[in-house]
Design an enzyme around this catalytic site. Structure first.
Site, PDB file in Angstrom:
ATOM      1  N   ARG A 149       7.862  -2.623   2.725  1.00  0.00           N
ATOM      2  CA  ARG A 149       8.023  -2.698   4.182  1.00  0.00           C
ATOM      3  C   ARG A 149       8.392  -4.099   4.597  1.00  0.00           C
ATOM      4  NH1 ARG A 149       3.146   0.880   6.594  1.00  0.00           N
ATOM      5  NH2 ARG A 149       3.700   2.686   5.352  1.00  0.00           N
TER       6      ARG A 149
ATOM      7  N   ASP B 246       1.860  10.119  13.643  1.00  0.00           N
ATOM      8  CA  ASP B 246       2.480   8.790  13.641  1.00  0.00           C
ATOM      9  C   ASP B 246       3.986   8.842  13.377  1.00  0.00           C
ATOM     10  OD1 ASP B 246       2.371   9.469  10.943  1.00  0.00           O
ATOM     11  OD2 ASP B 246       2.154   7.394  10.304  1.00  0.00           O
TER      12      ASP B 246
ATOM     13  N   ARG C 190      -9.095  -6.310   7.826  1.00  0.00           N
ATOM     14  CA  ARG C 190      -9.756  -5.112   8.334  1.00  0.00           C
ATOM     15  C   ARG C 190     -11.233  -5.189   7.962  1.00  0.00           C
ATOM     16  NH1 ARG C 190      -5.284  -2.489   9.775  1.00  0.00           N
ATOM     17  NH2 ARG C 190      -3.608  -2.047   8.281  1.00  0.00           N
TER      18      ARG C 190
ATOM     19  N   GLU D 198      -8.621   9.495   4.473  1.00  0.00           N
ATOM     20  CA  GLU D 198      -8.864   8.071   4.700  1.00  0.00           C
ATOM     21  C   GLU D 198      -9.270   7.868   6.153  1.00  0.00           C
ATOM     22  OE1 GLU D 198      -6.399   5.174   2.321  1.00  0.00           O
ATOM     23  OE2 GLU D 198      -4.847   6.534   3.046  1.00  0.00           O
ATOM     24  N   GLU D 199     -10.046   6.823   6.368  1.00  0.00           N
ATOM     25  CA  GLU D 199     -10.481   6.513   7.731  1.00  0.00           C
ATOM     26  C   GLU D 199      -9.312   6.162   8.641  1.00  0.00           C
ATOM     27  OE1 GLU D 199      -9.879   3.223   8.748  1.00  0.00           O
ATOM     28  OE2 GLU D 199      -9.054   2.961   6.725  1.00  0.00           O
TER      29      GLU D 199
ATOM     30  N   ASP E 230       5.987   8.670  10.824  1.00  0.00           N
ATOM     31  CA  ASP E 230       6.553   9.522   9.769  1.00  0.00           C
ATOM     32  C   ASP E 230       5.780  10.815   9.567  1.00  0.00           C
ATOM     33  OD1 ASP E 230       4.383   8.083   8.755  1.00  0.00           O
ATOM     34  OD2 ASP E 230       5.122   8.246   6.707  1.00  0.00           O
TER      35      ASP E 230
ATOM     36  N   LYS F 284      -0.596  12.480   2.763  1.00  0.00           N
ATOM     37  CA  LYS F 284      -1.426  12.932   3.864  1.00  0.00           C
ATOM     38  C   LYS F 284      -0.515  13.654   4.847  1.00  0.00           C
ATOM     39  CE  LYS F 284      -1.494   8.278   5.849  1.00  0.00           C
ATOM     40  NZ  LYS F 284      -1.480   7.259   4.800  1.00  0.00           N
TER      41      LYS F 284
ATOM     42  N   THR G 188      -7.967   2.143  -1.237  1.00  0.00           N
ATOM     43  CA  THR G 188      -7.140   2.493  -0.085  1.00  0.00           C
ATOM     44  C   THR G 188      -5.709   2.814  -0.512  1.00  0.00           C
ATOM     45  OG1 THR G 188      -8.479   1.158   1.375  1.00  0.00           O
ATOM     46  CG2 THR G 188      -6.213   1.547   2.069  1.00  0.00           C
TER      47      THR G 188
ATOM     48  N   ASP H 263       2.553  11.541   8.827  1.00  0.00           N
ATOM     49  CA  ASP H 263       1.469  11.797   7.874  1.00  0.00           C
ATOM     50  C   ASP H 263       0.082  11.517   8.443  1.00  0.00           C
ATOM     51  OD1 ASP H 263       1.814   9.059   7.855  1.00  0.00           O
ATOM     52  OD2 ASP H 263       2.019   8.871   5.677  1.00  0.00           O
ATOM     53  N   ARG H 264       0.010  10.796   9.558  1.00  0.00           N
ATOM     54  CA  ARG H 264      -1.314  10.533  10.148  1.00  0.00           C
ATOM     55  C   ARG H 264      -1.641  11.535  11.248  1.00  0.00           C
ATOM     56  NH1 ARG H 264      -2.504   4.100  10.595  1.00  0.00           N
ATOM     57  NH2 ARG H 264      -2.044   3.673   8.418  1.00  0.00           N
TER      58      ARG H 264
ATOM     59  N   THR I 271       0.835  -1.206   0.000  1.00  0.00           N
ATOM     60  CA  THR I 271       0.000   0.000   0.000  1.00  0.00           C
ATOM     61  C   THR I 271       0.867   1.253   0.000  1.00  0.00           C
ATOM     62  OG1 THR I 271      -1.544  -1.253   1.393  1.00  0.00           O
ATOM     63  CG2 THR I 271      -1.979   1.084   1.148  1.00  0.00           C
TER      64      THR I 271
ATOM     65  N   LYS J  78      10.182   3.994   0.215  1.00  0.00           N
ATOM     66  CA  LYS J  78       9.282   4.225  -0.912  1.00  0.00           C
ATOM     67  C   LYS J  78       9.804   5.351  -1.781  1.00  0.00           C
ATOM     68  CE  LYS J  78       5.820   7.266   1.099  1.00  0.00           C
ATOM     69  NZ  LYS J  78       4.388   7.515   1.245  1.00  0.00           N
TER      70      LYS J  78
ATOM     71  N   SER K   1       6.152   4.006   8.514  1.00  0.00           N
ATOM     72  CA  SER K   1       4.999   4.745   9.016  1.00  0.00           C
ATOM     73  C   SER K   1       4.729   4.490  10.490  1.00  0.00           C
ATOM     74  CB  SER K   1       3.790   4.414   8.148  1.00  0.00           C
ATOM     75  OG  SER K   1       2.720   5.248   8.486  1.00  0.00           O
ATOM     76  N   HIS K   2       3.586   3.919  10.784  1.00  0.00           N
ATOM     77  CA  HIS K   2       3.134   3.732  12.172  1.00  0.00           C
ATOM     78  C   HIS K   2       3.574   2.381  12.734  1.00  0.00           C
ATOM     79  CE1 HIS K   2       0.477   2.359   9.105  1.00  0.00           C
ATOM     80  NE2 HIS K   2       0.111   1.386   9.912  1.00  0.00           N
TER      81      HIS K   2
HETATM   82  C1  G1P Z   1      -3.036   1.342   5.854  1.00  0.00           C
HETATM   83  C2  G1P Z   1      -4.323   2.133   5.809  1.00  0.00           C
HETATM   84  C3  G1P Z   1      -4.361   2.975   4.565  1.00  0.00           C
HETATM   85  C4  G1P Z   1      -3.128   3.867   4.493  1.00  0.00           C
HETATM   86  C5  G1P Z   1      -1.875   3.014   4.623  1.00  0.00           C
HETATM   87  C6  G1P Z   1      -0.621   3.882   4.709  1.00  0.00           C
HETATM   88  O1  G1P Z   1      -2.976   0.460   4.742  1.00  0.00           O
HETATM   89  O2  G1P Z   1      -5.441   1.297   5.874  1.00  0.00           O
HETATM   90  O3  G1P Z   1      -5.540   3.754   4.565  1.00  0.00           O
HETATM   91  O4  G1P Z   1      -3.099   4.573   3.288  1.00  0.00           O
HETATM   92  O5  G1P Z   1      -1.939   2.222   5.801  1.00  0.00           O
HETATM   93  O6  G1P Z   1      -0.645   4.728   5.820  1.00  0.00           O
HETATM   94  P1  G1P Z   1      -3.375  -1.099   4.831  1.00  0.00           P
HETATM   95  O7  G1P Z   1      -2.535  -1.694   5.922  1.00  0.00           O
HETATM   96  O8  G1P Z   1      -4.827  -1.125   5.233  1.00  0.00           O
HETATM   97  O9  G1P Z   1      -3.126  -1.630   3.466  1.00  0.00           O
HETATM   98 ZN    ZN Z   2       2.531   7.275   8.296  1.00  0.00          ZN
END
Ligand code: G1P
Ligand code: ZN
Length: 544
Positions: free
Chosen positions: A22, A278, A497, A364-365, A280, A377, A345, A282-283, A18, A126, A113-114
């Protein structure tokens, strides 16, 4: 300086998910692993030769070593200039800002990221293209295809450069500019938001906030912007020193992992406003006093209030949300006559819409909101948007959101994550759901009538590219929805999810508890997908 050509062999698992590639840190540390991927970027993104590359990461374990490896490879591959954040640091939105501002040929961002960091944690890489956004699928697939056949990579016989002193260096023919990671980003925020108004809010002494940087990248950004530029009291930013392992925490700004800041929003000394970002940057998570704003609502509130904000006062082009995100913003778009897009997504799907000026705001949620100011983001941007709104409207977070619900209705929302389940079981569950789709429409499940059931596919309206298999959707006639998809960012097993949404227009019923409202839908969702028997899990790992 001597260029070394190193013989290598392909790895089979370098397909970006996504958001980039990673893996566990230890996988990245394996000989040639990072190098193969980086060489595949240089071999496929040929504009980088003689071009400019932005480089930085979220400071997690292995960031520094990876930055040095990439700088040497950039020089050996003929990149003219590398712009790198001091200490190898750049938040993801700041990297996007730099790519755009200095019109570079792209950027490489090091982050998972997180996901947790440290020697046993995760790492990631990336590539972002010249528009500042995550590479679209065509590019990531080309990089992946190259990783399957790579035989050699190029690097320089050079040890390490000084990343900690701001200034210009050269490595062979390549210039390396070590820059302040915050300055350009902070200037962009000052263009978009009314810093005087926000300063007045802090100066009034009647308003308090806390921002939880979760020991991740936004610490230096938040301290500079909130405390130094906007005059928030020292200590407003908590956990503000970036650490390689995020202090042992899980740098994901949600009610579970950012629990510390959540507790500061209740009790006698509760703050008026709180937020977190988070790993990096972006959240974002937005909280008022005793009040949590769902990311889906946050996007809808932003769209409805954009005219109050300096950078968006001239009007917005349109809005977009990822498919599992609640339809709250759709209702705003409908009432305000804005175009509204539903994308798969992942932030990369917003890039074309932003570039083509079809949309201005998107979200995004999964705690992500952003706008056309960058192509990622942006956590702190969202916090500043809310701060600006609070300063202008002189209402509390809760009052703003409640007023929004009265006007547009409330989209109750919850997400169940089943992390680290068996991959085969997860795939089997999705296949099972897929097989049921055709028979569901028209049937009644516990009083809910199925309106449609499909596997979401998206045709990009700008370039016509098609993305299939983006999640199973079951929509009911009353507007509620259940969505299932498998995560594309995990590094161990599979994560299922389940996203649930219910709409309530009756103001009398909008104050109900989310868990209570969602209960019947949760039961239906677990039942249809046979979650318990197929995954062996009675409960999800995280509920947000
Ligand atoms: C998750 C989130 C998605 C976001 C991505 C990167 O991806 O659901 O909205 O863009 O992290 O932060 P997923 O693990 O669901 O593929
Ligand atoms: Zn992030």
């Amino acid at each position: 300086m001597e260029i070394l050509t190193i013989t290598t062999q392909p790895f089979s698992d370098q397909r970006p998910g996504t958001s980039g590639l990673r893996k566990k840190v230890r996988i990245f540390q394996a000989p040639h692993y990072l190098e193969n991927f980086v060489q595949s970027i240089f071999d496929t993104q040929t504009d980088l030769k003689g071009g400019v590359l932005v480089l930085g990461g979220d400071g997690r374990y292995y960031n520094r070593q990876a930055i040095q490896i990439i700088i040497r490879m950039a020089a050996a591959n003929g990149v003219a200039k590398v712009i790198v954040g001091q200490g190898g640091l750049l938040s993801t939105p700041a990297a996007s800002c730099l790519i755009r501002k200095y019109q570079t040929n792209g950027g490489i961002i090091l982050s998972a990221s997180h996901n947790p960091g440290g020697p046993d944690g995760d790492f990631g890489i990336k590539f972002n293209t010249a528009n500042g956004g995550p590479a679209p699928e065509g590019v990531t697939e080309a990089i992946f295809a190259h990783t399957r056949k790579i035989t050699e990579y190029r690097t320089l016989a050079f040890d390490a450069i000084d990343l900690d002193t701001i200034g210009s260096l050269s490595l062979g023919q390549t210039g390396v500019e070590v820059i302040d990671p915050v300055a350009d980003y902070a200037a962009l925020m000052e263009d978009l938001f009314d810093f005087d108004r926000i300063r007045q809010l802090f100066d009034s002494g009647l308003f308090s906030m806390r921002f939880d940087a979760m020991h991740a990248i936004t610490g230096p950004y938040a301290k500079r912007i909130l405390e130094e530029m906007l005059g928030a009291e020292p200590g407003t930013v908590i956990n503000g020193d970036p650490k390689e392992d995020f202090g042992g925490g899980h740098p994901d700004p949600n009610l579970v992992h950012a629990h510390e800041v959540v507790t500061l929003t209740s009790g006698r000394n509760a703050v008026d406003f709180a937020a977190a970002s988070d790993g990096d940057g972006d959240r974002n998570m937005i909280l008022g006093r005793n009040f949590f704003v769902t990311p889906s609502d946050s996007l809808a509130v932003m769209a409805a209030n954009a005219h109050h904000i300096k950078g968006y006062a001239g009007g917005i082009n349109g809005v977009a949300r990822s498919m599992p995100t609640s339809q709250a913003v759709d209702r705003v778009a409908e009432e305000l006559g804005l175009d509204c897009y539903e994308t798969p997504t992942g932030w990369k799907f917003f890039g074309n819409l932003l570039d083509a000026k079809r949309i201005t705001l998107c979200g995004e949620e999964s705690f992500g909101t952003g706008s056309d100011h960058v192509r990622e983001k942006d956590g702190l941007w969202a916090v500043l948007f809310w701060l600006n709104l609070l300063a202008v409207r002189k209402m509390s977070v809760k009052e703003i959101v409640q007023e929004h619900w009265w006007r547009f209705g409330r989209n109750f929302y919850t997400r169940y994550d089943y992390e680290g389940i068996d991959t085969e079981a997860a795939n089997g569950l999705m296949t099972h759901l897929q097989a049921r789709l055709a028979d569901l429409p028209g049937t009644t499940l516990d009083g809910y009538i199925v309106d449609y059931a499909d596997n979401f596919a998206y045709t990009d309206p700008v370039d016509g590219s098609v993305s299939k298999n983006q999640g199973v959707r079951i929509g009911f006639t009353d507007g509620s929805r259940i969505v299932y998809r498998l995560s594309g960012t995990g590094t161990a097993g599979a994560t299922l999810r389940v996203y649930l949404e219910a709409y309530e227009s009756d103001t009398e019923k909008q104050g109900r508890k989310t868990a209570e409202v969602m209960h019947p839908l949760v039961e239906i969702a677990i039942g249809i997908a046979e979650i318990v028997s197929r995954t062996g899990r009675k409960e999800p790992t995280v509920i947000t």
